[in-house]
Motif scaffolding. Structure first.
Motif, PDB file in Angstrom:
ATOM      1  N   ALA A 177      54.304  36.782  35.026  1.00 18.89           N
ATOM      2  CA  ALA A 177      52.783  36.354  34.653  1.00 18.89           C
ATOM      3  C   ALA A 177      51.910  37.472  35.102  1.00 18.89           C
ATOM      4  CB  ALA A 177      52.331  35.121  35.279  1.00 18.89           C
ATOM      5  N   THR A 178      51.051  38.049  34.151  1.00 19.83           N
ATOM      6  CA  THR A 178      50.034  39.021  34.394  1.00 19.83           C
ATOM      7  C   THR A 178      48.655  38.326  34.428  1.00 19.83           C
ATOM      8  OG1 THR A 178      49.470  39.464  32.128  1.00 19.83           O
ATOM      9  CG2 THR A 178      51.242  40.923  33.279  1.00 19.83           C
ATOM     10  N   PHE A 179      47.593  38.951  34.831  1.00 17.84           N
ATOM     11  CA  PHE A 179      46.366  38.319  34.870  1.00 17.84           C
ATOM     12  C   PHE A 179      45.915  38.097  33.480  1.00 17.84           C
ATOM     13  CE2 PHE A 179      44.397  36.950  38.583  1.00 17.84           C
ATOM     14  CZ  PHE A 179      45.165  37.301  39.605  1.00 17.84           C
ATOM     15  N   PRO A 180      45.931  38.662  32.407  1.00 19.93           N
ATOM     16  CA  PRO A 180      45.360  38.232  31.067  1.00 19.93           C
ATOM     17  C   PRO A 180      46.224  36.981  30.755  1.00 19.93           C
ATOM     18  CG  PRO A 180      45.467  40.422  30.973  1.00 19.93           C
ATOM     19  CD  PRO A 180      46.158  40.074  32.383  1.00 19.93           C
ATOM     20  N   GLY A 181      47.620  36.943  31.127  1.00 15.52           N
ATOM     21  CA  GLY A 181      48.333  35.588  30.967  1.00 15.52           C
ATOM     22  C   GLY A 181      48.050  34.468  31.628  1.00 15.52           C
ATOM     23  N   LEU A 182      47.578  34.773  32.978  1.00 21.48           N
ATOM     24  CA  LEU A 182      47.214  33.682  33.595  1.00 21.48           C
ATOM     25  C   LEU A 182      45.910  32.885  33.081  1.00 21.48           C
ATOM     26  CD1 LEU A 182      48.198  34.761  37.345  1.00 21.48           C
ATOM     27  CD2 LEU A 182      49.299  33.000  36.012  1.00 21.48           C
ATOM     28  N   TYR A 183      44.965  33.755  32.785  1.00 18.87           N
ATOM     29  CA  TYR A 183      43.380  33.293  32.285  1.00 18.87           C
ATOM     30  C   TYR A 183      43.614  32.861  30.894  1.00 18.87           C
ATOM     31  CZ  TYR A 183      40.457  34.271  36.287  1.00 18.87           C
ATOM     32  OH  TYR A 183      39.992  34.311  37.500  1.00 18.87           O
ATOM     33  N   ALA A 184      44.759  33.210  30.021  1.00 16.97           N
ATOM     34  CA  ALA A 184      45.083  32.835  28.760  1.00 16.97           C
ATOM     35  C   ALA A 184      45.294  31.174  29.055  1.00 16.97           C
ATOM     36  CB  ALA A 184      45.915  33.524  28.011  1.00 16.97           C
ATOM     37  N   MET A 185      46.280  31.017  29.931  1.00 24.12           N
ATOM     38  CA  MET A 185      46.462  29.744  30.310  1.00 24.12           C
ATOM     39  C   MET A 185      45.482  28.769  30.675  1.00 24.12           C
ATOM     40  SD  MET A 185      50.179  29.914  32.738  1.00 24.12           S
ATOM     41  CE  MET A 185      50.969  31.040  32.338  1.00 24.12           C
ATOM     42  N   ILE A 186      44.544  29.236  31.345  1.00 26.56           N
ATOM     43  CA  ILE A 186      43.146  28.424  31.623  1.00 26.56           C
ATOM     44  C   ILE A 186      42.547  28.189  30.526  1.00 26.56           C
ATOM     45  CG2 ILE A 186      40.923  28.820  32.653  1.00 26.56           C
ATOM     46  CD1 ILE A 186      42.390  30.406  35.113  1.00 26.56           C
ATOM     47  N   ALA A 187      42.212  29.273  29.286  1.00 29.44           N
ATOM     48  CA  ALA A 187      41.814  29.208  28.179  1.00 29.44           C
ATOM     49  C   ALA A 187      42.132  28.179  27.240  1.00 29.44           C
ATOM     50  CB  ALA A 187      41.706  30.501  27.520  1.00 29.44           C
ATOM     51  N   ASN A 188      43.419  28.173  27.222  1.00 28.05           N
ATOM     52  CA  ASN A 188      44.346  27.345  26.496  1.00 28.05           C
ATOM     53  C   ASN A 188      44.159  25.771  26.769  1.00 28.05           C
ATOM     54  OD1 ASN A 188      45.513  28.679  24.173  1.00 28.05           O
ATOM     55  ND2 ASN A 188      46.958  29.811  25.611  1.00 28.05           N
TER      56      ASN A 188
END
Lengths: 388, 388
Positions: A143-154
């Motif tokens: 997991a990278t930070f864009p990946g983690l925040y993408a999970m929040i967004a989804n």
């Protein structure tokens, strides 16, 4: 505890500062803050500095002493302390400075934040930033930070039905503000198209949903309120300081798209200041990704959960809206030198409260708020500042 | 400001803890401290943690939040802040905890220190530790910590004529004490010969002049003095907290073999406590190298400049001497997990003041001192603690 006021502020221009070193940029910010307070360095009693990862970015720890030394404070042997909480390091440094003055332990204290991120390549900086998340359960799993925040967004989009265009309006608004801020890394306006057609980073987040890698430093000086008039005609009172933590890993949270640490820190700050969100004239929130601003303004109570997309698209967070958000341009357009961001937020709110914010001035600004997040929400610092 | 007391202490055994992770060891120390104070975690209002370089040792920043999470505090969203000042990180974490309670901002606060150093190889750990010195003007030029302290030793020997044997007695005495401390990494006595015949590391410093690479964690709990009796029959009062900085690079100092930051922090602590060095019954000083203990006891005023070698060889710093120094075994024999050391020093002094130090107990111990150094003396924290 004593009342505390901000008496001086300084900030470098944010950007890719190839021509400057870590040492150069914090000396520049500190000097600007001293000049602003019309203070000589001899009056400084202590320093706190927020920095996330100089150990990995430039191979240097012991940042408090380094800063004191290069700021010319070493010969007086003043205490100088580094505070780290990932991207909330600056907010926590400000809080420690406020506590030191409030306690009576110190009188005139510098709170600074600094990060020099471009001395390493992008692979290394991405991995270093992953140190703000759970290394064992997130980082090592890829997991990278864009990946983690993408999970929040989804999760957020799934629950509340925000449109992709509404989300993009966060970046459009922040670039509009950044174009009016002389220190911004990206002082250019963009359109909805710029965001929607930018490179995909981690679905649904595109390049223009993401804050950049930035070099920069900021410094503010705090003093007892009853001495503030010695230094400035426009002291800005610290009405509240609040801090909260949450699980380091995103998957351990009660709700993926609510930052409970934001909720807790916000409530504590409002309680301490005897205020509600209706009293706040503008707020700097931690928009490391566009979705982070959406969550922040809801979790701080500026609009109902699930409505921040429409609220933003309707212009309520723009200059002239109900609650101007990120008048500095935010992390997206102003830039995000991680350890400096929390101090830059205070810098922006003080400029607004002094009436010095130029083309991005909020009319009749009396009370402002800052909201600084570490990781995906494992640390949150919230401050409320007001005109005296 | 309110008076502050230590109400609970805990520490892991120090050593090469291959079987445990960073998370494991601080949870162990924190749990021991809570048990000692007969507290449940729900009573904790805030945490401060000293850690030098988890970013490089284990790829993890954001240590405050990580600790709060794994200590079970995340669901209550308490503030948790990492403080870094190289090897003085623990001392500064304790100081911030004391200030937080003294200010009235918090009531029950954990001050912890933790370092997991053995997850990287010795090249990497040596380079990481160099981040405590001036990376640009020392590290990049090839200086390591043994090299820098060897310069201090050579300067000292040149000026004051201390013998190599006198210097070695620091390590002999600390191993004697460490052999009486159940948490010590090296609980074995050594002789003068052990030191004198050990491998040369950086002339004149040999292997047994140098503290080891260590894994370990320590935690103490502080509270307002007027509430301390709720938790313990033997609260230990914090009589003074002092901190000072100096140039990050050794070559910029006024005098290579005097740590001016130790002098400044010591004087401030004595002034704050209204005491002199004659009132101190035992002191934990920062003997990262044997020469560091020699400088420390002089710079704190326990003997005249240039005389600490003889003072040590005469047994004045041993148990039963004028001023027992490093009853824990010091960094040399007890071990030196850098971020934990400053807290372990408080742990040792509290044990002494409670009369719980077993075979290394100082008789009639009423007042003790800790002295924690970052780098080659760019940060120093000094605390004085006393029986109530």
């Amino acid at each position: 505890m004593r009342d505390v006021a901000v008496i001086g502020i300084g900030c470098t221009k944010f950007g890719e500062k190839w021509e400057s070193s870590f040492r150069d940029i914090f000396v520049e910010a500190g000097t600007l803050a001293l000049e602003d307070a019309q203070l000589s360095g001899e009056k400084i009693d202590a320093m706190y500095v927020g920095n996330m990862s100089a150990g990995r970015f430039i191979g240097q720890e012991h940042i408090g002493a380094l800063i004191a030394d290069y700021a010319g404070m070493a010969t007086r042997h003043i205490p100088s302390t580094r505070v780290e909480a990932a991207c909330a390091s600056g907010g926590l440094a400000f809080r420690q400075a406020v506590i030191a003055v409030a306690s009576g332990m110190e009188d005139i204290v510098v709170a600074a934040g600094v990060e020099k991120m471009t001395d390493v390549g992008s692979d290394e900086s991405t991995d270093t930033l992953t140190g703000a998340a759970d290394r064992e359960w997130e980082g090592f799993m890829g997991a990278t930070f864009p990946g983690l925040y993408a999970m929040i967004a989804n999760d957020y989009i799934h629950k509340y039905g925000m449109t992709r265009e509404q989300l993009a309006q966060v970046a459009v608004k922040n670039h509009y503000n950044g174009a009016r801020n002389p220190i911004a890394q990206f002082p250019n306006e963009i359109t909805l198209d710029t965001v929607m057609k930018s490179t995909m980073v981690a679905e649904p987040l595109r390049l223009f949903d993401c804050s950049p890698v930035t070099d920069g430093a900021a410094a503010v000086i705090v003093a007892p309120l009853d001495r503030a008039k010695e230094f400035t005609d426009t002291p800005i009172k610290v009405l509240a300081t609040a801090q909260a933590s949450d699980s380091i890993a995103l998957h351990d949270r009660r709700d993926i798209s609510t930052l409970d640490a934001t909720v807790a820190a916000g409530q504590r700050a409002f309680k301490m200041a005897h205020l509600t969100n209706k009293d706040i004239n503008m707020v700097e929130v931690h928009d490391c990704f566009s979705i982070a601003e959406i969550c922040a303004i809801e979790d701080l109570g500026f609009c109902k959960k699930g409505t921040a997309g429409k609220f933003t698209a309707d212009g309520e967070t723009a200059l002239g809206g109900k609650i101007p958000v990120n008048t500095s341009g935010g992390l997206k357009a102003c830039g995000h030198p991680v350890g400096a961001t929390g101090i830059k937020q205070v810098y922006e709110i003080v400029q607004q409260l002094r009436g010095d914010a130029g083309k991005r001035q909020v009319e009749n600004a009396k009370i402002g708020m800052t909201h600084n997040v570490g990781g995906t929400g494992a640390t949150v610092a919230v401050h409320i500042l007001g005109r005296v």
